[in-house]
Design a protein around this motif. Structure first.
Motif: not given
Length: 443
Positions: A125-126, A145-148, A187-189, A219-221
């Motif tokens: 997860v990127e 990849v799960l691309l954010t 690829i997932e976005l 996806h967040i810190h």
């Protein structure tokens, strides 16, 4: 392209909820790259006509899932290695990232994808920039990849575009190509708003709504270090309280790190089914703290393991994360059984997939993608080989095995690692490209 295949091995770990150990077992997948059978050889149906049969030694298990990474940071390894989080970002990382160009995201992602695949990590997860370059790199290696794509306002990164431009680009991409695409849905976005300390509440709320509208991952810190969120805590109490207040929760939300959470914060995450990417190595290296893993598990939160970026860890090895997660949990509880080897293995596989709402990866079960890893046991790490009792075998795998014991990897039925080397790209060339980037941006 995948072909109808039967993989046969002395041990298969399907990573079902019970973490079963199957002896003398097979994994069958068809030409679509989906698993059609997994179980003991004695109970297996006849291999499909024309199927390729491979008899392997050692252990087969599902591909590992890295639930939080910034893999194109490969050229930044070693920068600011002895700085705490906020100084590390401001003094070392953001200035270097500001010197990276679009092609660098491809080259960094390519080499990082190779590193992960060679360690048995088939999905990551990127959160980074220049998403198309990253997606192409993963398609080239054959990974998943799960691309954010990152959305951030930070010094030195202005050239990437405004938050509106970064967000709009991701939205248009999702609306054009859908959430998942590529062979084997590789690829997932999703959306990657960086944090509550680099974005305003209004921005995060708007991005969260876009994600919910599309069923995409946010996806967040969250609460990685005490110094980062001083202003947020002063005004709102905590980052989770802020996210709940602005309506950013309730969709598919993955909180990276989540180190400094109160009981109230855990209740908020539970109420909104927020998943957590637990990154023990990065948190320790940056002295950010130790996440309350056992308390999160007690609340029933969905938890996966993440490496964070290769400049804050400094590797992409989920085996290493599994071991450290267990060690920290046991120290926290003062109990050697607080977290076990089977539980750690499931966090690295099935539960990591569950943390990002993926029921098509993370386990060797019919209908899931054939993301399969072969681990060689001809090593001092396995003193009894596959003859060890189940408990000892799993202990050897988690505690003693290393990424270099992975010899073969399949993703969606494609053989992407053979003999510990990638089959689709030249590792030496990929390393040389990243070396050139590192020399250029070193400052």
């Amino acid at each position: 392209m995948p072909e109808s295949t039967r993989l046969k091995a002395p041990v298969v770990l399907p990573c079902d909820a019970a973490c079963s150990v199957l002896r003398d077992a097979v994994v069958d997948f068809d030409e679509t790259g989906r698993i059609v059978h997994c179980g003991p050889s004695a109970d297996a149906p006849p291999a499909p006509a024309g199927a390729r049969v491979r008899e392997l030694t050692g252990i087969l298990l599902p591909g590992l899932v890295n639930t939080h990474a910034h893999t194109p940071m490969m050229p930044l390894r070693g920068l600011g290695g002895d700085l705490p989080l906020m100084r590390w970002l401001a003094e070392a990382i953001w200035p270097a990232e500001g010197r990276m160009v679009e092609r660098d995201s491809y080259d960094g992602m390519l080499l990082g994808s190779v590193e992960m695949l060679r360690a048995g990590v088939t999905t990551s997860v990127e959160m980074f920039f220049h998403g198309e370059q990253m997606a192409q790199a993963v398609l080239d290696t054959g990974g998943r990849v799960l691309l954010t794509p990152g959305i951030i306002n930070a010094p030195g990164l202005e050239r990437l575009g405004s938050w509106q431009e970064l967000t709009g680009h991701t939205t248009r991409w999702i609306d054009a190509d859908g959430l998942r695409f590529g062979p084997g849905d590789r690829i997932e976005l999703g959306y990657g708003p960086h944090s509550a300390y680099t974005l305003t509440p209004e921005i995060i709320a708007e991005v969260a709504q876009l994600a919910r509208d599309r069923g995409a991952l946010l996806h967040i810190h969250v609460a990685e270090g005490l110094q980062e969120d001083v202003a947020v805590r002063a005004e709102h109490g905590s980052v989770p309280k802020l996210l709940e207040k602005i309506g950013a929760l309730g969709g598919r939300v993955l909180a990276a790190h989540a180190v400094h959470l109160s009981d109230e914060d855990l209740a908020i995450f539970t109420r909104h089914d927020v998943a957590v990417a637990h990154c023990p190595n990065s948190n320790a290296k940056l002295a950010s703290g130790t996440a309350r893993l056992l308390d999160m598990r007690a609340h029933g939160l969905r938890i996966g393991l993440g490496t964070d970026g290769p400049a804050s860890n400094d590797d992409l090895d989920i085996w290493d994360e599994a071991r450290l997660a267990v060690l920290f949990a046991r120290l926290d509880a003062d109990a050697a059984d607080a977290l076990t080897a089977p539980q750690a293995l499931l966090m690295a596989t099935r539960e990591g997939a569950n943390a990002v709402n993926r029921t098509d990866i993370g386990a060797l079960e019919p209908g899931r993608w054939a993301d399969v890893v072969h681990v060689d046991v001809d090593s001092p790490a396995f003193p009894r080989g596959t003859d060890a009792p189940d408990v000892q075998l799993l202990s050897n795998l988690v505690w003693s095995s290393a990424a270099n014991q992975v010899t073969d990897v399949w993703v969606a039925g494609d053989h992407v690692v053979s003999g510990h080397e990638p089959t689709r790209v030249d590792r030496g060339k990929a390393q040389a490209e990243v070396r050139r980037i590192a020399e250029r941006i070193s400052g």
